[in-house]
Write an enzyme that holds these catalytic residues in place. Structure first.
Site, PDB file in Angstrom:
ATOM      1  N   SER A  52      83.472  58.412  31.266  1.00 44.93           N
ATOM      2  CA  SER A  52      82.971  57.291  31.749  1.00 44.93           C
ATOM      3  C   SER A  52      84.039  56.203  32.190  1.00 44.93           C
ATOM      4  O   SER A  52      84.190  55.180  32.235  1.00 44.93           O
ATOM      5  CB  SER A  52      82.008  56.434  31.074  1.00 44.93           C
ATOM      6  OG  SER A  52      81.218  55.582  32.063  1.00 44.93           O
ATOM      7  N   SER A  53      84.898  57.034  33.140  1.00 48.83           N
ATOM      8  CA  SER A  53      86.099  56.370  33.764  1.00 48.83           C
ATOM      9  C   SER A  53      85.654  55.121  34.698  1.00 48.83           C
ATOM     10  O   SER A  53      86.107  54.159  34.915  1.00 48.83           O
ATOM     11  CB  SER A  53      86.952  57.144  34.158  1.00 48.83           C
ATOM     12  OG  SER A  53      86.322  58.041  35.434  1.00 48.83           O
ATOM     13  N   ASP A  56      76.971  53.506  29.481  1.00 56.39           N
ATOM     14  CA  ASP A  56      78.524  53.258  29.798  1.00 56.39           C
ATOM     15  C   ASP A  56      79.107  51.859  29.661  1.00 56.39           C
ATOM     16  O   ASP A  56      80.042  51.855  28.957  1.00 56.39           O
ATOM     17  CB  ASP A  56      78.918  54.301  30.913  1.00 56.39           C
ATOM     18  CG  ASP A  56      78.268  55.485  31.019  1.00 56.39           C
ATOM     19  OD1 ASP A  56      77.815  56.262  29.992  1.00 56.39           O
ATOM     20  OD2 ASP A  56      78.243  56.137  32.106  1.00 56.39           O
ATOM     21  N   TYR A 108      72.785  64.531  38.800  1.00 61.49           N
ATOM     22  CA  TYR A 108      72.214  63.282  37.955  1.00 61.49           C
ATOM     23  C   TYR A 108      71.280  62.461  38.824  1.00 61.49           C
ATOM     24  O   TYR A 108      70.264  62.275  38.008  1.00 61.49           O
ATOM     25  CB  TYR A 108      73.566  62.239  38.010  1.00 61.49           C
ATOM     26  CG  TYR A 108      73.461  61.163  37.202  1.00 61.49           C
ATOM     27  CD1 TYR A 108      73.806  61.437  35.924  1.00 61.49           C
ATOM     28  CD2 TYR A 108      72.773  59.976  37.370  1.00 61.49           C
ATOM     29  CE1 TYR A 108      73.358  60.444  34.637  1.00 61.49           C
ATOM     30  CE2 TYR A 108      72.457  58.977  36.701  1.00 61.49           C
ATOM     31  CZ  TYR A 108      72.849  59.238  35.256  1.00 61.49           C
ATOM     32  OH  TYR A 108      72.487  58.104  34.272  1.00 61.49           O
ATOM     33  N   GLU A 112      71.296  61.551  25.195  1.00 66.01           N
ATOM     34  CA  GLU A 112      71.870  61.869  26.459  1.00 66.01           C
ATOM     35  C   GLU A 112      70.634  61.670  27.332  1.00 66.01           C
ATOM     36  O   GLU A 112      69.448  62.448  27.149  1.00 66.01           O
ATOM     37  CB  GLU A 112      72.260  63.327  26.028  1.00 66.01           C
ATOM     38  CG  GLU A 112      73.563  63.300  27.099  1.00 66.01           C
ATOM     39  CD  GLU A 112      74.829  62.561  26.825  1.00 66.01           C
ATOM     40  OE1 GLU A 112      74.751  61.035  27.138  1.00 66.01           O
ATOM     41  OE2 GLU A 112      75.700  62.671  25.838  1.00 66.01           O
ATOM     42  N   HIS A 113      71.187  61.223  28.657  1.00 69.08           N
ATOM     43  CA  HIS A 113      70.239  61.089  29.578  1.00 69.08           C
ATOM     44  C   HIS A 113      69.025  60.348  29.436  1.00 69.08           C
ATOM     45  O   HIS A 113      67.760  60.933  29.813  1.00 69.08           O
ATOM     46  CB  HIS A 113      69.858  62.445  30.112  1.00 69.08           C
ATOM     47  CG  HIS A 113      70.963  63.000  31.203  1.00 69.08           C
ATOM     48  ND1 HIS A 113      71.192  62.699  32.446  1.00 69.08           N
ATOM     49  CD2 HIS A 113      72.198  63.921  30.784  1.00 69.08           C
ATOM     50  CE1 HIS A 113      72.377  63.208  32.919  1.00 69.08           C
ATOM     51  NE2 HIS A 113      72.793  63.824  31.913  1.00 69.08           N
ATOM     52  N   GLY A 117      86.376  61.609  36.103  1.00 72.11           N
ATOM     53  CA  GLY A 117      85.343  62.877  36.202  1.00 72.11           C
ATOM     54  C   GLY A 117      85.567  63.803  34.754  1.00 72.11           C
ATOM     55  O   GLY A 117      85.148  64.988  34.810  1.00 72.11           O
TER      56      GLY A 117
HETATM   57  C1  GLA Z   1      76.272  59.304  32.785  1.00 73.31           C
HETATM   58  C2  GLA Z   1      75.563  57.689  33.153  1.00 73.31           C
HETATM   59  C3  GLA Z   1      74.943  57.039  32.004  1.00 73.31           C
HETATM   60  C4  GLA Z   1      73.978  58.149  31.086  1.00 73.31           C
HETATM   61  C5  GLA Z   1      74.810  59.298  30.776  1.00 73.31           C
HETATM   62  C6  GLA Z   1      73.954  60.574  30.433  1.00 73.31           C
HETATM   63  O1  GLA Z   1      77.304  59.100  31.617  1.00 73.31           O
HETATM   64  O2  GLA Z   1      76.483  56.882  33.611  1.00 73.31           O
HETATM   65  O3  GLA Z   1      74.206  56.077  32.384  1.00 73.31           O
HETATM   66  O4  GLA Z   1      72.928  58.301  31.793  1.00 73.31           O
HETATM   67  O5  GLA Z   1      75.227  59.960  32.291  1.00 73.31           O
HETATM   68  O6  GLA Z   1      73.456  60.171  28.868  1.00 73.31           O
END
Ligand code: GLA
Length: 520
Positions: free
Chosen positions: A165-166, A211, A267, A57-58, A161
């Site tokens: 990842s819509s 995503d 973000y 994640e991230h 939201g």
């Molecule tokens: C969002 C971003 C991804 C990723 C995640 C966190 O979904 O679009 O690219 O960075 O956050 O892992």
């Protein structure tokens, strides 16, 4: 995983058996509504799914590997095309027209379109996919750009939201639709992902590529191992056979996490912090004149990592070496980025050897951020630690098939433990969780989950849980009684049902040929 986006005429190629009935009805409705709206049948449907991230994640925008998978929920764009005898026009409507207003806009002669990234307008995602696809069409010297009218009807089941990842699903489906509208029946998956990543950045978020890669590359039944360095790559990972099948349950927090709205303090700020951590570390370690990489701001912790060990003469291809390198980097951060309270712009500029003006111009102008201090230590710690967890998770997934129940249990507990560690790091070190997500995780673990964590950007949105199949009902019940009914007493049964999904890994982007087909 290279190759073209699959083209099909059968929903069986897209959805698992148990989803087919519902999907057939949904698709038939979409196609008949298209005809009602535009007075002609759709020619094709472009489809791209949402994703759930299992671990990593991230860290994608720091160019470290991640393990997501596609979910069944997706975006469908039914499309028909005709020659524009005049100004090329796009008409776009949504089956949920009360939420997403019908729009129409014209294209420039070169196929270009204006995007106002400041307005949170649903068609921006289409426009950004269109813009990226147009660039690719130009690169391939395709004829007919800016000479088409395109009619579109959209139907999305990925909650906006909701952390699945819509936005990537929408941008990928849009870019694919525009490619196909220009006669491109073979669309290279890697090119599609790369253009979708860059395009999505045009709507205000500096996201990594996870995503879009998950949406395009995924294959039914498998997770995906996605890499970004030296270039984008993806391969499927089979889940090990365990005595109780690996079951991932996704639970919505219903805390809206629109990363576009909160980007300057959430973000995009994290992207800046990670980039600045990489710059400062490179500078402290005497690494100069490093080339730009493909990360959103042109320099990443991964590039620092690679340059640092290259300078030391290490190769690091071996997974064990790579893991030990990451461990060493944690020590470097510990020694050289000691300030728990964060670093001011002035302090960072001094460490990098630049001015505050230059710093802001280079890293904080395209996407503005709001912060007085930047927590370089914590962000770098999370990234290196999470990259190690991804390697460990991958090791466990690839370990020999457990030969008995006890070995199976150990494997599942190992995977779950890593998910829990990620959650802890996201909550305390990267600060991208929220009390509601923490609560969902705590409740799930108490009801028997092996591991629980937020998934996606965080600050709301979704959570993912590895749950023994026999405990799925108990976990659901705990959430219903102690979370959903408590926080959302007025929630209706339908919404409650949508809140929790036991997700099987779904298939990636697909083009569906409608023309000539009587039924689905
Ligand atoms: C969002 C971003 C991804 C990723 C995640 C966190 O979904 O679009 O690219 O960075 O956050 O892992």
């Amino acid at each position: 995983m290279a190759g073209n986006v699959p083209v099909t005429q059968s929903l069986d190629d897209i959805y698992p058996q148990d989803a087919l009935d519902i999907q057939r009805k949904r698709w038939s409705k979409l196609l008949s509504s298209f005809k009602d709206a535009y007075g002609r049948p759709a020619e094709f449907v472009s489809r791209s799914p949402g994703r759930v991230n299992l671990i990593g994640e991230h860290i994608d925008y720091s160019l470290y590997e991640v393990i997501p998978m596609a979910v069944t929920a997706d975006v469908l764009l039914a499309v028909a095309v005709s020659p524009a005898n005049g100004t090329p026009t796009v008409r776009i409507a949504n089956v949920q027209s009360d939420k997403f207003a019908t729009r129409s806009f014209t294209l420039a002669q070169d196929g270009g379109v204006d995007i106002d990234a400041k307005s949170h307008e649903w068609t921006n995602y289409f426009k950004s996919g269109l813009r990226g696809a147009t660039e690719l069409l130009k690169k391939h010297a395709v004829k007919g750009i800016g000479q088409l009218n395109i009619d579109i009807l959209a139907d999305g089941t990925v909650p906006a939201g909701g952390g699945l990842s819509s936005s990537a699903a929408f941008v990928c489906a849009s870019a694919l639709a525009v490619m196909r509208a220009h006669g491109q029946e073979t669309v290279d998956k890697k090119e599609l992902v790369e253009l979708a990543v860059v395009s999505e950045r045009a709507v205000g978020v500096n996201s990594g590529g996870m995503d879009q890669a998950a949406s395009v590359f995924s294959q039914r039944g498998s997770a995906l191992y996605v890499g970004f360095q030296p270039e984008l790559s993806a391969r499927t990972i089979e889940f090990p056979q365990t005595h109780t099948p690996l079951t991932f349950v996704i639970a919505q927090s219903f805390v809206a996490a629109d990363k576009h709205v909160t980007a300057p303090v959430c973000y995009n700020l994290r992207v800046v912090e990670c980039t600045l951590a990489a710059r400062v570390l490179a500078s402290i370690c005497g690494l100069k004149d490093l080339p730009d990489d493909s990360s959103p701001l042109g320099f990443s912790l991964r590039s620092f990592h690679d340059s640092y060990f290259k300078k030391k003469g290490a190769v690091g291809d071996d997974v064990k070496d790579f893991r030990s390198q990451l461990d060493q980097l944690v020590h470097i951060v510990d020694n050289y980025l000691p300030q728990e309270e964060g670093y001011t712009r002035q302090q960072i500029s001094d460490l990098i050897g630049t001015s505050v003006d230059e710093l802001e111009k280079r890293y904080m102008t395209k996407f503005p951020v709001r912060a007085d201090t930047f927590k370089l230590r914590q962000r770098a710690m999370h990234v290196f630690g999470e990259a190690v967890r991804v390697l460990k998770f991958m090791d466990l997934l690839q370990s020999p098939t457990p030969s008995n129940e006890q070995e199976s249990e150990e494997l599942l507990k190992g995977l779950g433990g890593l998910l829990n560690d990620t959650q802890e790091s996201c909550r305390d070190v990267y600060e991208c969780s929220c009390p509601e997500l923490d609560e969902l995780c705590k409740l799930a673990r108490s009801a028997g989950a092996y591991g629980s964590r937020l998934t996606g950007a965080g600050w709301g949105g979704c959570s993912v849980h590895l749950v023994p199949q026999a405990k799925v009902e108990a976990v659901k019940k705990a959430w219903e009684e102690k979370y959903y009914k408590k926080h959302f007493p007025d929630m209706d049964a339908e919404k409650l049902q949508d809140a929790i999904v036991v997700s099987k890994p779904g298939s990636g982007s697909t083009l569906f040929q409608v023309a000539g087909r009587e039924s689905l």
